[in-house]
Motif scaffolding. Structure first.
Motif, PDB file in Angstrom:
ATOM      1  N   SER A 184       0.840  -1.200   0.000  1.00 18.96           N
ATOM      2  CA  SER A 184       0.000   0.000   0.000  1.00 18.96           C
ATOM      3  C   SER A 184       0.873   1.248   0.000  1.00 18.96           C
ATOM      4  CB  SER A 184      -0.902   0.024   1.231  1.00 18.96           C
ATOM      5  OG  SER A 184      -1.771  -1.081   1.200  1.00 18.96           O
ATOM      6  N   PRO A 185       0.309   2.361  -0.506  1.00 20.04           N
ATOM      7  CA  PRO A 185       1.124   3.580  -0.568  1.00 20.04           C
ATOM      8  C   PRO A 185       1.465   4.120   0.802  1.00 20.04           C
ATOM      9  CG  PRO A 185      -1.119   3.965  -1.374  1.00 20.04           C
ATOM     10  CD  PRO A 185      -1.034   2.524  -1.042  1.00 20.04           C
ATOM     11  N   ARG A 186       2.495   4.932   0.888  1.00 22.13           N
ATOM     12  CA  ARG A 186       2.865   5.654   2.109  1.00 22.13           C
ATOM     13  C   ARG A 186       2.743   7.146   1.838  1.00 22.13           C
ATOM     14  NH1 ARG A 186       2.991   0.396   3.370  1.00 22.13           N
ATOM     15  NH2 ARG A 186       4.445  -0.191   5.017  1.00 22.13           N
ATOM     16  N   LEU A 187       2.550   7.925   2.874  1.00 19.42           N
ATOM     17  CA  LEU A 187       2.570   9.375   2.713  1.00 19.42           C
ATOM     18  C   LEU A 187       3.968   9.811   2.303  1.00 19.42           C
ATOM     19  CD1 LEU A 187       0.489  10.642   5.789  1.00 19.42           C
ATOM     20  CD2 LEU A 187      -0.276  10.261   3.438  1.00 19.42           C
ATOM     21  N   SER A 188       4.026  10.851   1.483  1.00 15.19           N
ATOM     22  CA  SER A 188       5.325  11.353   1.052  1.00 15.19           C
ATOM     23  C   SER A 188       5.915  12.265   2.128  1.00 15.19           C
ATOM     24  CB  SER A 188       5.173  12.142  -0.252  1.00 15.19           C
ATOM     25  OG  SER A 188       4.480  13.356   0.039  1.00 15.19           O
ATOM     26  N   TYR A 189       7.175  12.513   1.990  1.00 15.97           N
ATOM     27  CA  TYR A 189       7.889  13.417   2.904  1.00 15.97           C
ATOM     28  C   TYR A 189       7.154  14.744   3.040  1.00 15.97           C
ATOM     29  CZ  TYR A 189      11.770  16.335   4.574  1.00 15.97           C
ATOM     30  OH  TYR A 189      12.559  17.196   5.289  1.00 15.97           O
ATOM     31  N   ASP A 190       6.736  15.311   1.892  1.00 15.03           N
ATOM     32  CA  ASP A 190       6.103  16.636   1.926  1.00 15.03           C
ATOM     33  C   ASP A 190       4.746  16.629   2.635  1.00 15.03           C
ATOM     34  OD1 ASP A 190       8.196  17.818   0.691  1.00 15.03           O
ATOM     35  OD2 ASP A 190       7.362  17.594  -1.331  1.00 15.03           O
ATOM     36  N   VAL A 192       4.138  14.937   5.271  1.00 18.98           N
ATOM     37  CA  VAL A 192       4.328  14.618   6.685  1.00 18.98           C
ATOM     38  C   VAL A 192       5.184  15.646   7.409  1.00 18.98           C
ATOM     39  CG1 VAL A 192       5.409  12.919   8.235  1.00 18.98           C
ATOM     40  CG2 VAL A 192       4.045  12.142   6.284  1.00 18.98           C
ATOM     41  N   VAL A 193       6.156  16.181   6.707  1.00 19.87           N
ATOM     42  CA  VAL A 193       7.163  16.998   7.374  1.00 19.87           C
ATOM     43  C   VAL A 193       6.913  18.481   7.122  1.00 19.87           C
ATOM     44  CG1 VAL A 193       9.648  17.491   7.533  1.00 19.87           C
ATOM     45  CG2 VAL A 193       8.849  15.159   7.127  1.00 19.87           C
ATOM     46  N   THR A 194       6.850  19.235   8.196  1.00 19.42           N
ATOM     47  CA  THR A 194       6.815  20.691   8.082  1.00 19.42           C
ATOM     48  C   THR A 194       8.003  21.242   8.839  1.00 19.42           C
ATOM     49  OG1 THR A 194       5.361  20.788  10.010  1.00 19.42           O
ATOM     50  CG2 THR A 194       4.310  20.926   7.856  1.00 19.42           C
ATOM     51  N   THR A 195       8.392  22.423   8.465  1.00 17.85           N
ATOM     52  CA  THR A 195       9.533  23.056   9.137  1.00 17.85           C
ATOM     53  C   THR A 195       9.093  24.425   9.633  1.00 17.85           C
ATOM     54  OG1 THR A 195      11.000  21.932   7.572  1.00 17.85           O
ATOM     55  CG2 THR A 195      11.947  23.770   8.813  1.00 17.85           C
ATOM     56  N   VAL A 196       9.417  24.726  10.837  1.00 18.64           N
ATOM     57  CA  VAL A 196       9.055  26.062  11.342  1.00 18.64           C
ATOM     58  C   VAL A 196      10.319  26.864  11.637  1.00 18.64           C
ATOM     59  CG1 VAL A 196       6.842  25.370  12.313  1.00 18.64           C
ATOM     60  CG2 VAL A 196       8.899  25.191  13.714  1.00 18.64           C
TER      61      VAL A 196
END
Ligand SMILES: Cc1cc2nc3c(=O)[nH]c(=O)nc-3n(C[C@H](O)[C@H](O)[C@H](O)COP(=O)(O)O)c2cc1C
Length: 196
Positions: A184-190, A192-196
């Protein structure tokens, strides 16, 4: 280029490792389980606590009792896997903290004097240890089939006690025929990941 782990090991632990639904008859030995635990135990936890408990269900009688508490769809694989382990959280893990955290033995009472605090910490940290354990299974060249589709109260009553909460049941062995569903697919880096 960014990872230092050998690509074959990356495949073994992550990219090519799958959740197995069928297994061969090849037994999983106590020595293998010990090697898996002796690797997994080094994974980090809060205050170096060690709330994970593992019940290896080896007897035919134990296996039968466990299968009855699994949801319908999980029964055939639980009945046929070479080894099945119940992973649980010990909600009284704080008793061991002075030994596990010798430089700060007061942590036992300062942070974990209250049962509800212990329960949430045990659940989080035993779940982390369960994840390390699954990666350890893969490091042993085996496949894991973790499951939470079961009657938790029934498993607790049958195999544990009021201080131990079941987290998951894991089938362990060499993958058999048609061992997995399509990946099954996985969420991509973008995603999941945010930068503050
Ligand atoms: C905590 C946990 C509980 C799961 N419970 C079940 C379950 O009850 N029955 C089942 O068939 N699969 C169960 N799975 C398997 C997941 O569906 C599977 O690991 C996921 O889809 C990834 O599959 P893959 O490793 O083959 O990519 C569980 C997995 C985990 C980690």
């Amino acid at each position: 280029m960014s990872l230092v782990l050998d690509p074959a090991a990356q495949d073994l632990l992550f990219r090519e490792a799958r959740t197995a639904n069928t297994f061969t008859d090849e037994p999983v030995t106590d020595e293998q389980v010990q090697a898996i635990y002796d690797l997994a135990k080094f994974g980090p936890t809060a205050f170096n606590q060690s709330p994970l408990r593992v019940v290896l269900v080896r007897s035919a009688e134990g296996r039968e009792r466990l299968v009855q508490h699994m949801s319908e769809g999980n029964r055939p694989k639980t009945a046929t896997a070479p080894l099945v382990a119940i992973l649980a959280a010990d909600n009284e893990f704080h008793e061991e903290l002075p030994a596990l955290l010798p430089h700060f033995p007061q942590a036992k009472d300062v942070f974990f004097g209250e049962r509800p605090v212990r329960e949430s910490s045990a659940t989080l940290n035993a779940a982390l240890q369960a994840a390390y354990f699954i990666i350890g299974v893969r490091a042993a060249g085996l496949a894991a089939g973790p499951m939470t589709g079961y009657d938790a109260a029934g498993i607790q009553k049958e195999f544990l006690d009021g201080d131990h909460t079941p987290l998951m049941v894991v089938n362990i062995g060499k993958p058999g025929e048609d061992a997995w569903f399509p990946r099954s697919p996985r969420l991509s880096y973008d995603e999941v990941v945010t930068t503050v």
